[in-house]
Motif scaffolding. Structure first.
Motif, PDB file in Angstrom:
ATOM      1  N   LEU A 166       0.834  -1.195   0.000  1.00  0.00           N
ATOM      2  CA  LEU A 166       0.000   0.000   0.000  1.00  0.00           C
ATOM      3  C   LEU A 166       0.873   1.250   0.000  1.00  0.00           C
ATOM      4  O   LEU A 166       1.925   1.282   0.640  1.00  0.00           O
ATOM      5  N   ARG A 167       0.420   2.269  -0.686  1.00  0.00           N
ATOM      6  CA  ARG A 167       1.072   3.572  -0.587  1.00  0.00           C
ATOM      7  C   ARG A 167       0.076   4.543   0.010  1.00  0.00           C
ATOM      8  O   ARG A 167      -0.960   4.825  -0.591  1.00  0.00           O
ATOM      9  N   ILE A 168       0.380   5.045   1.208  1.00  0.00           N
ATOM     10  CA  ILE A 168      -0.497   6.019   1.850  1.00  0.00           C
ATOM     11  C   ILE A 168      -0.190   7.388   1.257  1.00  0.00           C
ATOM     12  O   ILE A 168       0.893   7.937   1.443  1.00  0.00           O
ATOM     13  N   ALA A 169      -1.171   7.926   0.541  1.00  0.00           N
ATOM     14  CA  ALA A 169      -0.962   9.194  -0.159  1.00  0.00           C
ATOM     15  C   ALA A 169      -1.345  10.403   0.682  1.00  0.00           C
ATOM     16  O   ALA A 169      -0.958  11.532   0.348  1.00  0.00           O
ATOM     17  N   GLY A 170      -2.098  10.199   1.752  1.00  0.00           N
ATOM     18  CA  GLY A 170      -2.489  11.324   2.586  1.00  0.00           C
ATOM     19  C   GLY A 170      -3.463  10.908   3.670  1.00  0.00           C
ATOM     20  O   GLY A 170      -4.008   9.794   3.663  1.00  0.00           O
ATOM     21  N   TYR A 171      -3.679  11.827   4.603  1.00  0.00           N
ATOM     22  CA  TYR A 171      -4.601  11.615   5.716  1.00  0.00           C
ATOM     23  C   TYR A 171      -5.598  12.769   5.748  1.00  0.00           C
ATOM     24  O   TYR A 171      -5.234  13.930   5.534  1.00  0.00           O
ATOM     25  N   VAL A 172      -6.865  12.442   6.001  1.00  0.00           N
ATOM     26  CA  VAL A 172      -7.933  13.435   6.072  1.00  0.00           C
ATOM     27  C   VAL A 172      -8.582  13.325   7.440  1.00  0.00           C
ATOM     28  O   VAL A 172      -9.300  12.358   7.720  1.00  0.00           O
ATOM     29  N   LEU A 173      -8.321  14.300   8.294  1.00  0.00           N
ATOM     30  CA  LEU A 173      -8.813  14.280   9.670  1.00  0.00           C
ATOM     31  C   LEU A 173      -9.921  15.317   9.818  1.00  0.00           C
ATOM     32  O   LEU A 173      -9.676  16.526   9.711  1.00  0.00           O
ATOM     33  N   LEU A 174     -11.135  14.833  10.040  1.00  0.00           N
ATOM     34  CA  LEU A 174     -12.288  15.714  10.192  1.00  0.00           C
ATOM     35  C   LEU A 174     -12.590  15.884  11.679  1.00  0.00           C
ATOM     36  O   LEU A 174     -12.914  14.910  12.371  1.00  0.00           O
ATOM     37  N   TRP A 175     -12.448  17.142  12.155  1.00  0.00           N
ATOM     38  CA  TRP A 175     -12.630  17.503  13.571  1.00  0.00           C
ATOM     39  C   TRP A 175     -12.116  16.406  14.518  1.00  0.00           C
ATOM     40  O   TRP A 175     -12.877  15.826  15.294  1.00  0.00           O
ATOM     41  N   PRO A 176     -10.803  16.130  14.486  1.00  0.00           N
ATOM     42  CA  PRO A 176     -10.258  15.024  15.289  1.00  0.00           C
ATOM     43  C   PRO A 176     -10.551  15.178  16.782  1.00  0.00           C
ATOM     44  O   PRO A 176     -10.456  16.278  17.341  1.00  0.00           O
ATOM     45  N   TYR A 177     -10.891  14.060  17.375  1.00  0.00           N
ATOM     46  CA  TYR A 177     -11.296  13.991  18.775  1.00  0.00           C
ATOM     47  C   TYR A 177     -10.064  13.673  19.626  1.00  0.00           C
ATOM     48  O   TYR A 177      -9.723  12.523  19.840  1.00  0.00           O
ATOM     49  N   PHE A 178      -9.385  14.731  20.052  1.00  0.00           N
ATOM     50  CA  PHE A 178      -8.217  14.591  20.908  1.00  0.00           C
ATOM     51  C   PHE A 178      -8.575  15.040  22.321  1.00  0.00           C
ATOM     52  O   PHE A 178      -9.552  15.769  22.533  1.00  0.00           O
ATOM     53  N   GLY A 179      -7.780  14.619  23.276  1.00  0.00           N
ATOM     54  CA  GLY A 179      -8.030  14.983  24.662  1.00  0.00           C
ATOM     55  C   GLY A 179      -6.803  15.537  25.332  1.00  0.00           C
ATOM     56  O   GLY A 179      -5.714  15.582  24.758  1.00  0.00           O
ATOM     57  N   GLY A 180      -6.976  15.928  26.574  1.00  0.00           N
ATOM     58  CA  GLY A 180      -5.884  16.450  27.385  1.00  0.00           C
ATOM     59  C   GLY A 180      -6.439  16.925  28.710  1.00  0.00           C
ATOM     60  O   GLY A 180      -7.588  17.376  28.793  1.00  0.00           O
ATOM     61  N   GLU A 181      -5.641  16.813  29.738  1.00  0.00           N
ATOM     62  CA  GLU A 181      -6.089  17.269  31.055  1.00  0.00           C
ATOM     63  C   GLU A 181      -6.207  18.790  31.117  1.00  0.00           C
ATOM     64  O   GLU A 181      -7.102  19.329  31.755  1.00  0.00           O
ATOM     65  N   ARG A 182      -5.307  19.494  30.464  1.00  0.00           N
ATOM     66  CA  ARG A 182      -5.361  20.958  30.442  1.00  0.00           C
ATOM     67  C   ARG A 182      -6.544  21.405  29.590  1.00  0.00           C
ATOM     68  O   ARG A 182      -6.681  21.014  28.443  1.00  0.00           O
ATOM     69  N   ARG A 183      -7.385  22.245  30.151  1.00  0.00           N
ATOM     70  CA  ARG A 183      -8.515  22.782  29.403  1.00  0.00           C
ATOM     71  C   ARG A 183      -8.017  23.873  28.459  1.00  0.00           C
ATOM     72  O   ARG A 183      -7.211  24.717  28.833  1.00  0.00           O
ATOM     73  N   THR A 184      -8.506  23.844  27.235  1.00  0.00           N
ATOM     74  CA  THR A 184      -8.226  24.930  26.310  1.00  0.00           C
ATOM     75  C   THR A 184      -9.311  25.995  26.466  1.00  0.00           C
ATOM     76  O   THR A 184     -10.358  25.758  27.090  1.00  0.00           O
ATOM     77  N   ALA A 185      -9.072  27.174  25.876  1.00  0.00           N
ATOM     78  CA  ALA A 185     -10.049  28.258  25.981  1.00  0.00           C
ATOM     79  C   ALA A 185     -11.365  27.874  25.312  1.00  0.00           C
ATOM     80  O   ALA A 185     -12.450  28.158  25.836  1.00  0.00           O
ATOM     81  N   SER A 186     -11.297  27.211  24.151  1.00  0.00           N
ATOM     82  CA  SER A 186     -12.537  26.845  23.456  1.00  0.00           C
ATOM     83  C   SER A 186     -13.304  25.763  24.207  1.00  0.00           C
ATOM     84  O   SER A 186     -14.539  25.700  24.126  1.00  0.00           O
ATOM     85  N   GLU A 187     -12.605  24.900  24.926  1.00  0.00           N
ATOM     86  CA  GLU A 187     -13.291  23.905  25.751  1.00  0.00           C
ATOM     87  C   GLU A 187     -13.984  24.581  26.926  1.00  0.00           C
ATOM     88  O   GLU A 187     -15.156  24.306  27.221  1.00  0.00           O
ATOM     89  N   ALA A 188     -13.272  25.460  27.602  1.00  0.00           N
ATOM     90  CA  ALA A 188     -13.837  26.132  28.771  1.00  0.00           C
ATOM     91  C   ALA A 188     -15.030  27.001  28.398  1.00  0.00           C
ATOM     92  O   ALA A 188     -15.955  27.179  29.197  1.00  0.00           O
ATOM     93  N   ALA A 189     -15.038  27.535  27.166  1.00  0.00           N
ATOM     94  CA  ALA A 189     -16.121  28.419  26.731  1.00  0.00           C
ATOM     95  C   ALA A 189     -17.237  27.674  26.009  1.00  0.00           C
ATOM     96  O   ALA A 189     -18.135  28.310  25.453  1.00  0.00           O
ATOM     97  N   CYS A 190     -17.204  26.365  26.014  1.00  0.00           N
ATOM     98  CA  CYS A 190     -18.197  25.581  25.269  1.00  0.00           C
ATOM     99  C   CYS A 190     -19.611  25.874  25.763  1.00  0.00           C
ATOM    100  O   CYS A 190     -19.900  25.715  26.950  1.00  0.00           O
ATOM    101  N   PRO A 191     -20.513  26.291  24.880  1.00  0.00           N
ATOM    102  CA  PRO A 191     -21.898  26.545  25.301  1.00  0.00           C
ATOM    103  C   PRO A 191     -22.624  25.235  25.586  1.00  0.00           C
ATOM    104  O   PRO A 191     -22.237  24.177  25.089  1.00  0.00           O
ATOM    105  N   PRO A 192     -23.696  25.290  26.354  1.00  0.00           N
ATOM    106  CA  PRO A 192     -24.414  24.052  26.715  1.00  0.00           C
ATOM    107  C   PRO A 192     -25.381  23.560  25.652  1.00  0.00           C
ATOM    108  O   PRO A 192     -25.944  22.479  25.790  1.00  0.00           O
ATOM    109  N   ASP A 193     -25.603  24.345  24.581  1.00  0.00           N
ATOM    110  CA  ASP A 193     -26.640  23.997  23.612  1.00  0.00           C
ATOM    111  C   ASP A 193     -26.084  23.378  22.338  1.00  0.00           C
ATOM    112  O   ASP A 193     -26.728  23.412  21.293  1.00  0.00           O
ATOM    113  N   VAL A 194     -24.862  22.812  22.392  1.00  0.00           N
ATOM    114  CA  VAL A 194     -24.283  22.140  21.237  1.00  0.00           C
ATOM    115  C   VAL A 194     -24.242  20.640  21.508  1.00  0.00           C
ATOM    116  O   VAL A 194     -24.443  20.197  22.649  1.00  0.00           O
TER     117      VAL A 194
END
Length: 343
Positions: free
Chosen positions: A204-232
């Protein structure tokens, strides 16, 4: 409700040969309830709701604009993939897009209507041979089980590439690995394993990777995580719950399966990567974490492109598959796979 894994629920619907019952001798408490789809009980039992699925042998298959079928790639673990093969001119080869569905590693299947529809559109619009892959789900199979399932998948892919030779439309010299949310997390780990030599790609030849809104984690909260609204859809509470259900018992969100830059995660500097496309909505709770991921890949000398979609949240093309943003995403992916359209 069903207390067997989702893959077996699908098979139970198809063959009507497997049943499951819950003992009522001892009252059990619900420890976790995730989206009303799965419940973790106090004795460790997992109950899963029977959900709508698109199954072979129905009108959805016979009237499909793109032929598709289900194929087992690991019979010992009852793991399958759905193969979409669009029609093409005789002798013309199509790139192969391997696609992992999302669901926080806890829910989902290639047979769910939204995943099935998304892969139909990808196969027809790119066009490409799309392989939509199921994998083991948590909490019955906690991480890294889903990541380890790629070993069996690549064993199957290598065998297909060796057997195909000049027959069939699939061009195994142009393989793209993709996924959304948790599936994009899996695609990242495929990239690291292949690029470091830990996973054999063989012919196989891997020609590329397409990552759609990848679900990564971390103990440190980012600003966008901390500001996440409750209606999403993806809220901070759901994010924490799914990691709690998916990671090994007692592990933090800095576990290598969650955090690509955690203290025990492999360094990416020496990992060989083909081009990477990352897409995210600018209202996604994970935006800051994804932007940081792209920046660190670029700092390591990798060729990575980030496309942000204004006004869109996590999984926007899944929830509105016929919307303008979803159509634009298809155009972005097509350009990445096939190159710019000729003038």
């Amino acid at each position: 409700m069903c207390i067997i894994p989702l893959f077996n629920c699908r098979r139970n619907l198809r063959t009507h040969t497997r049943t499951s019952q819950i003992s009522l001798d001892v009252p059990l408490g619900v420890v976790e309830d995730c989206l009303g789809i799965l419940q973790l009980l106090s004795d460790g039992t997992v109950q899963r709701a029977v959900i709508p699925l698109v199954l072979p042998g129905t009108s959805a298959q016979t009237t499909s604009p793109v032929p598709w079928k289900d194929v087992a790639y690991d019979e010992t673990r009852d793991l399958s993939l759905r193969m979409y093969v669009p029609s093409t001119d005789a002798g013309k080869k199509l790139p192969v897009l391997v696609y992992f569905h999302g669901g926080g590693f806890c829910v989902g299947s290639f047979a769910m209507p939204d995943v099935h529809d998304a892969c139909l559109r990808l196969a027809a619009s790119l066009p490409a041979v799309v392989l939509s892959v199921d994998y083991r789900l948590a909490p019955e199979h906690r991480l890294p089980a889903a990541l380890d399932d790629v070993e069996a998948l690549f064993s199957w892919l290598r065998a297909q590439a060796q057997a195909a030779a000049d027959a069939g439309p699939a061009d195994f010299g142009r393989v793209f690995v993709s996924g959304d949310s948790a599936g994009a997390n899996i695609a990242h780990h495929v990239a690291v394993r292949v690029g470091s030599g830990a996973l054999d790609a063989g012919p196989l030849r891997i020609a590329g990777y397409v990552l759609l809104w990848p679900y990564f984690g971390g103990e440190r909260r980012t600003a966008s995580e901390a500001a996440c609204p409750p209606d999403v859809f993806l809220t901070l509470a759901l994010y924490d719950q799914m990691w709690r259900l998916a990671l090994p018992a007692g592990a933090s969100r800095d576990h290598p399966a969650a955090n690509p830059f955690g203290p025990e995660s492999p360094a990416l500097d020496g990992v060989e990567l083909p081009p990477v496309l990352v897409a995210v909505g600018d209202r996604d709770m994970l935006l800051d974490r994804i932007v940081e991921y792209v920046a660190r890949l670029k700092a390591a000398g990798k060729h990575v492109e980030l496309v942000e979609f204004p006004g869109q949240g996590h999984g926007f093309s899944v929830f509105e598959p016929r919307g303008e943003a979803a159509s634009e995403l298809l155009r972005v992916v097509r350009r990445f796979v096939h190159g710019p359209a000729p003038n």
